[in-house]
Design an enzyme around this catalytic site. Sequence first.
Site, PDB file in Angstrom:
ATOM      1  N   GLY A  16       0.804  -1.222   0.000  1.00  0.00           N
ATOM      2  CA  GLY A  16       0.000   0.000   0.000  1.00  0.00           C
ATOM      3  C   GLY A  16       0.835   1.270   0.000  1.00  0.00           C
ATOM      4  N   ILE A 149      16.918  -3.615  -9.811  1.00  0.00           N
ATOM      5  CA  ILE A 149      17.882  -3.027 -10.753  1.00  0.00           C
ATOM      6  C   ILE A 149      17.254  -1.852 -11.499  1.00  0.00           C
ATOM      7  CG2 ILE A 149      19.140  -3.434 -12.915  1.00  0.00           C
ATOM      8  CD1 ILE A 149      19.776  -6.225 -11.900  1.00  0.00           C
ATOM      9  N   THR A 189      11.997  -6.631  13.052  1.00  0.00           N
ATOM     10  CA  THR A 189      12.402  -5.374  12.419  1.00  0.00           C
ATOM     11  C   THR A 189      13.550  -5.565  11.427  1.00  0.00           C
ATOM     12  OG1 THR A 189      14.042  -4.839  14.100  1.00  0.00           O
ATOM     13  CG2 THR A 189      11.812  -4.056  14.506  1.00  0.00           C
ATOM     14  N   LYS A 190      14.106  -6.766  11.400  1.00  0.00           N
ATOM     15  CA  LYS A 190      15.290  -6.980  10.557  1.00  0.00           C
ATOM     16  C   LYS A 190      15.056  -6.637   9.084  1.00  0.00           C
ATOM     17  CE  LYS A 190      18.779  -8.936  12.028  1.00  0.00           C
ATOM     18  NZ  LYS A 190      19.644  -8.250  12.986  1.00  0.00           N
ATOM     19  N   GLY A 351     -13.680  -3.961 -20.901  1.00  0.00           N
ATOM     20  CA  GLY A 351     -12.792  -5.092 -21.159  1.00  0.00           C
ATOM     21  C   GLY A 351     -12.453  -5.185 -22.633  1.00  0.00           C
ATOM     22  N   CYS A 378     -18.573   0.849 -20.895  1.00  0.00           N
ATOM     23  CA  CYS A 378     -17.745   0.639 -22.081  1.00  0.00           C
ATOM     24  C   CYS A 378     -18.073  -0.694 -22.759  1.00  0.00           C
ATOM     25  CB  CYS A 378     -16.270   0.771 -21.712  1.00  0.00           C
ATOM     26  SG  CYS A 378     -15.287   1.295 -23.122  1.00  0.00           S
ATOM     27  N   GLY A 380     -19.251  -3.113 -21.403  1.00  0.00           N
ATOM     28  CA  GLY A 380     -20.548  -3.449 -20.801  1.00  0.00           C
ATOM     29  C   GLY A 380     -21.685  -2.848 -21.608  1.00  0.00           C
ATOM     30  N   GLU A 401     -15.301  -6.521 -32.973  1.00  0.00           N
ATOM     31  CA  GLU A 401     -14.149  -6.889 -32.135  1.00  0.00           C
ATOM     32  C   GLU A 401     -14.105  -8.419 -31.967  1.00  0.00           C
ATOM     33  OE1 GLU A 401     -14.089  -5.073 -28.219  1.00  0.00           O
ATOM     34  OE2 GLU A 401     -12.136  -5.934 -27.758  1.00  0.00           O
ATOM     35  N   HIS A 503     -16.003   5.840 -19.048  1.00  0.00           N
ATOM     36  CA  HIS A 503     -15.727   5.244 -17.734  1.00  0.00           C
ATOM     37  C   HIS A 503     -15.980   6.254 -16.620  1.00  0.00           C
ATOM     38  CE1 HIS A 503     -13.688   1.548 -19.160  1.00  0.00           C
ATOM     39  NE2 HIS A 503     -13.450   2.290 -20.227  1.00  0.00           N
ATOM     40  N   GLU A 505     -16.316   5.777 -13.577  1.00  0.00           N
ATOM     41  CA  GLU A 505     -15.639   5.409 -12.310  1.00  0.00           C
ATOM     42  C   GLU A 505     -14.381   6.226 -12.049  1.00  0.00           C
ATOM     43  OE1 GLU A 505     -15.851   3.523 -15.019  1.00  0.00           O
ATOM     44  OE2 GLU A 505     -14.117   2.206 -15.323  1.00  0.00           O
TER      45      GLU A 505
HETATM   46  N1  GLN Z   1     -13.006  -3.456 -26.238  1.00  0.00           N
HETATM   47  C1  GLN Z   1     -13.927  -2.380 -26.368  1.00  0.00           C
HETATM   48  C2  GLN Z   1     -13.425  -1.302 -27.291  1.00  0.00           C
HETATM   49  O1  GLN Z   1     -12.251  -1.207 -27.543  1.00  0.00           O
HETATM   50  C3  GLN Z   1     -14.290  -1.803 -25.026  1.00  0.00           C
HETATM   51  C4  GLN Z   1     -13.151  -1.129 -24.334  1.00  0.00           C
HETATM   52  C5  GLN Z   1     -13.381  -0.912 -22.860  1.00  0.00           C
HETATM   53  O2  GLN Z   1     -14.274  -1.524 -22.273  1.00  0.00           O
HETATM   54  N2  GLN Z   1     -12.570  -0.092 -22.224  1.00  0.00           N
HETATM   55  O3  GLN Z   1     -14.181  -0.520 -27.770  1.00  0.00           O
END
Ligand code: GLN
Length: 532
Positions: A16, A149, A189-190, A351, A378, A380, A401, A503, A505
């Site tokens: 975190g 590194i 603590t090592k 996705g 998106c 979704g 797609e 998005h 969110e």
């Molecule tokens: N794969 C989809 C696109 O490229 C949706 C992308 C996403 O959900 N961020 O349009």
Amino acid sequence: MSKYIVVTGGVVSSIGKGITAASIGRILRSYGVDVTAIKIDPYLNWDSGTLNPYQHGEVFVTEDGMETDLDLGHYERFLNVNLSGESNITTGKVYSSVINKERKGDYLGSCVQIIPHITDEIKSMIREISNKTQAEVVLVEVGGTVGDIESQPFLEALRQLRNEEGHDNVMFVHVTYVPYLRAAGEFKTKPTQHSTKELRSTGINPDMIICRSELPIDSHLKDKIAHFCDVERKAVINAPDVHSIYEVPIILNRENMGDYILNRLKMEAHKPDLYEWSQIVESLKLDGTRVKIGIIGKYVELEDAYISIREALKHAAAELGAKVDIEWIRAEDTLNMEKIRKFNALLIPGGFGERGITGKLDAVRYSIEEEIPLFGICLGMQCMVIEYARLHGWEDANSTEFESNAKHPVIDIMLEQENIENMGGTMRLGAYPCKIKEDTIAYEAYKEDLVNERHRHRFEFNNEYRKSLEDEGLVISGVSPDNVLVEMVEIKDHPWFLGCQFHPEFKSRPNNAHPIFVSFVKAAIDNKRKLV
Ligand code: GLN
């Protein structure tokens, strides 16, 4: 001129460090200090855009359309600011900039080396953020653990930065882990001593050590760490595990961290005021109505892959005095009505690729048939459109797609995406305006005609099907201002069914929940009441 606080990590990763850095920022904010943040990722990727979410968690998209590390999300949420993508510095960005300069002949014949050329580039990228933001304090979190590194040139650059900016203007905070050995019945603590030694071998002496631990550690242990690691006793701060990440600033400042930092950096400040923040923490703890939300995704084994969605749901629930219990559903697992019925609402996140699509399309169908609130983000939203079309006469509807020569490509590649060869940074990215149609769920939530939301996609709603799908009851509730791109869809005669191509969110904040998330959680609460 900015002051710099460099946060390094030791012992193990995933303790975190990002939340700790963001919390330091929040604490300084509470003293009235203007703070910005930088995340250094020592990997070679230019940005996080091409990283698999399983490896690195969510890709956080900034307003200016950069695909960045999820820690930028923590900073935006804790500091309540919008950061530029430039705040995420990677080895890839540093080296490509240096190599470009070398090709242009900028180095006038000198042999280009890690020191000074790479380290100078790192310092100039950091200073550029300071110049652009004019922040009083720039937090610089170095990803990875000391001793890696790939982080060495960054540590060297930061060591130089301290000499150039002066001791009073740069401080180092080392975040370590203090394990508890159950068999021995004691904390050790090592590892902290060793990682501090490792840090010191780079020429950096930490000014403060933050000890992450499972349980609170006692004063005697802090004495020992102060002694062996050569930091002031007041600067050994414990951060034990807490229920909510939003509690961390409060826990840290109980040990007067803010006072110590401001003193060390010779800064004047007001008295700290964490009142508003504690109110946020309290509202997040409220245990009102509990709703169960099922998230049907492809990367559910790693919750960090959907971190902004999880946080946005928490913020929305807190605003409504409710609590959200999230259940992660693997999109490839067969869903059935039985499984679906136990949820008060469903969410399909973004996705890429075909894996798990059938499960997502099933979820859309169940949501329609069972009138379960569904939020599609998106990909979704694209699934909502595909399944809605399939249920309304276009049985072969698909996205190109998943099926490049689909008979009914209701979702299709965007024109400007057609001839793209490079994968990195070439999607439709960042904030774009969206016009909201009145008398829709979207309008009721936003209460605004024009909003700005962040995007990350290549495919879009195919306008050839717009009119016919509207005739079949699909409501286009958000469009680009030129009316060319469909940004939001809903359906009539359903309690809550909303998909957005962007998005939301990424813009939710703990003290400012996103209106669409609030509307969605409210729909989940209403659905629960209906069921009782
Ligand atoms: N794969 C989809 C696109 O490229 C949706 C992308 C996403 O959900 N961020 O349009």
